[in-house]
Design a protein around this motif. Structure first.
Motif, PDB file in Angstrom:
ATOM      1  N   ILE A   1     -10.237  21.845  38.834  1.00 23.57           N
ATOM      2  CA  ILE A   1      -8.876  21.375  39.137  1.00 23.57           C
ATOM      3  C   ILE A   1      -8.235  20.728  37.901  1.00 23.57           C
ATOM      4  N   ASP A   2      -8.971  19.886  37.200  1.00 21.99           N
ATOM      5  CA  ASP A   2      -8.404  19.221  36.015  1.00 21.99           C
ATOM      6  C   ASP A   2      -7.826  20.207  34.982  1.00 21.99           C
ATOM      7  N   PRO A   3      -8.521  21.321  34.661  1.00 17.21           N
ATOM      8  CA  PRO A   3      -7.916  22.246  33.687  1.00 17.21           C
ATOM      9  C   PRO A   3      -6.564  22.783  34.157  1.00 17.21           C
ATOM     10  N   ILE A   4      -6.449  23.058  35.459  1.00 15.23           N
ATOM     11  CA  ILE A   4      -5.166  23.573  35.970  1.00 15.23           C
ATOM     12  C   ILE A   4      -4.095  22.510  35.769  1.00 15.23           C
ATOM     13  N   LEU A   5      -4.412  21.252  36.156  1.00 17.14           N
ATOM     14  CA  LEU A   5      -3.439  20.161  36.033  1.00 17.14           C
ATOM     15  C   LEU A   5      -3.091  19.877  34.571  1.00 17.14           C
ATOM     16  N   ALA A   6      -4.011  20.253  33.665  1.00 14.25           N
ATOM     17  CA  ALA A   6      -3.791  19.943  32.241  1.00 14.25           C
ATOM     18  C   ALA A   6      -2.908  20.974  31.534  1.00 14.25           C
ATOM     19  N   VAL A   7      -2.610  22.081  32.184  1.00  9.91           N
ATOM     20  CA  VAL A   7      -1.695  23.046  31.556  1.00  9.91           C
ATOM     21  C   VAL A   7      -0.313  22.402  31.494  1.00  9.91           C
ATOM     22  N   PRO A   8       0.260  22.265  30.307  1.00 14.50           N
ATOM     23  CA  PRO A   8       1.535  21.547  30.195  1.00 14.50           C
ATOM     24  C   PRO A   8       2.584  22.081  31.177  1.00 14.50           C
ATOM     25  N   GLY A   9       3.180  21.170  31.939  1.00 15.41           N
ATOM     26  CA  GLY A   9       4.216  21.563  32.897  1.00 15.41           C
ATOM     27  C   GLY A   9       3.724  21.556  34.330  1.00 15.41           C
ATOM     28  N   ILE A  10       2.419  21.664  34.525  1.00 15.84           N
ATOM     29  CA  ILE A  10       1.895  21.730  35.893  1.00 15.84           C
ATOM     30  C   ILE A  10       1.758  20.335  36.510  1.00 15.84           C
TER      31      ILE A  10
END
Lengths: 301, 301
Positions: free
Chosen positions: B203-212
């Motif tokens: 989950i953290d990598p998804i949230l770390a994509v700028p803009g998400i």
């Protein structure tokens, strides 16, 4: 017999004679140098059709019906590719894929094609030496009347050799160096054998690698005609001669190789050409050159 | 129900809940955004483990015993790789390989991962929208006490999660753009669901994509705890919390996501944490969160 032989080979026909030679020449005295101009990248994999055909045949792993591919092959991956709408013109068998995958992996780690080939040969129990003509990329390009330049596998498999050929180009050949061992094998060879492979796209690319032609020319060369009664057992060699304005025949092949040849093997149906070839100072050997059975390979070798 | 949902998912646990959601939410109203930080290149192939697990599960093609891979899979290629002495720590199934091969081919032709995924979903009969978090490469790196930085699959599969984790790094994340459709789906969503996937590496990598992150923060968020009674059903999430000095528990997960959460689902065994979570202003939902059977997925969804 302690004669040292270098055989130049392409795909199926060449592999069969190489296999015959391997049965009469002890390991350490036979080096098979294989065309890599047919190599291509497909699905990101580095595929070497001629090298694989020669190795599978020498290892006794080849599919006896097709001449290419592996015996007992399965096609699960190809079915999956079909379901995804992927191009399936090049038949990737499941077991064959392992070869392509592991070769691709090792090349990407910096190993050379000749090193990978040596390691595969040892895994497949091949005692004789098999060398790619070069570790550097060479791409045979087919120049066609209607469609311009085609990549070899595109012409050969995807387009089933239909485009009319007007010429050939071996991309990268000027920069290609003979693979380690090729020059040494040629320099210590007692004779060089041109297997019954396609002169235009199997043997010519090998001879075109800088350094190979003059080493071959310095040795007694024996060739086996891939053309029998004006036709090939397999592949487009006869069609190519015709499209290039040369009557396809054993004679045309002998003329193709004329500057190299000491002896030329042709089928009894081609006996009419024997005298002319003898007049060029080339020994004409008339014998059955079709290698249907395993014994034929040994006998011819 | 015309509620629009975006679910963020990693591998097996996330795929199961996504599958449950897909059965209660009509197509067109559910978008599953999948972690691609686990993606890696192996044998020259572009492999997306989480994306494949989610798609195979949504398409009803997943192996029900393992949770990953395909049902009815065969292993001919892997046997061939073994025979060549190739690394076999990552289990490449024959049918699964078709996915990797065709994806690699299409990406090399310039298609984007999101386009390839859409096309595969349509081949597999998946009506809901599945999007990679980004079309740009992001590589989750595991920082370990003893072995320094490890690539995710190396840590996860080859080293079986044994190295002690001290941190994480998402290589390429700063340059990664959300895949086309991700921002739109988030902006029109009524709620965002964090599936029971690993908070640190799914989950953290998804949230770390700028803009998400900021789009998710603007929406009601519901999370399902992947930790039940201090343990995970599968995967190293609990082990990671412990190694990072945090007691592994549903409470730790709720705290991890605290700034986003509107509601948090946990298992009845974790009821002791409910009051504390409620005190943070997060609705505590206590229900059976283990999805052993297909019905469990639907019920939880």
């Amino acid at each position: 017999m302690s004669i040292r032989i270098v055989a130049l080979a392409g795909g199926v026909g060449g592999a069969k004679l190489a296999n015959g030679l391997a049965q009469v020449i002890p390991a350490g005295q036979l080096t098979v140098v294989v065309n890599t101009g047919d190599d291509f990248t497909h699905f990101g994999l580095h595929i070497c059709p001629d090298l694989d055909t020669v190795c599978y045949t020498l290892g006794g792993l080849a599919n006896p019906e097709t001449g290419w591919g592996l015996v007992g092959e399965s096609w699960r991956v190809l079915e999956g590719l079909k379901a995804l709408g992927a191009p399936t013109w090049f038949h990737l068998g499941d077991c064959d894929l392992a070869t392509h995958l592991e070769r691709t992996r090792r090349l990407s780690q910096g190993e050379r094609l000749s090193e990978v080939t040596q390691s595969f040969c040892s895994a497949w129990g091949i005692a004789h030496t098999v060398l790619p003509m070069s570790d550097d990329p060479v791409a045979t390009r087919i120049i066609s009347a209607e469609e311009g330049e085609l990549a070899f596998q595109q012409y050969f498999v995807e387009r089933r050799c239909q485009p009319r050929v007007t010429g050939f180009r071996f991309e990268g050949i000027e920069q290609a160096k003979p693979a380690p061992g090729v020059i040494e094998a040629l320099e210590t060879a007692d004779a060089v054998v041109f297997c019954p492979s396609n002169p235009w796209v199997s043997i010519d690319p090998i001879l075109a690698v800088p350094g190979i032609r003059e080493r071959v020319a310095a040795k007694p060369v024996v060739a086996v005609s891939p053309i029998i009664g004006g036709k090939t057992v397999k592949g487009p060699a006869a069609k190519m001669y015709a499209e290039l304005g040369i009557e396809p025949s054993a004679l045309a092949v002998a003329e193709h190789y004329r500057s190299f040849l000491g002896a030329f093997f042709m089928d009894p149906v081609d006996i009419e050409h024997a005298m002319k070839i003898e007049r060029w100072g080339i020994m004409s050997m008339v014998t059955n050159t079709i290698m249907s059975a395993r014994e034929d390979r040994v006998r011819l070798a």
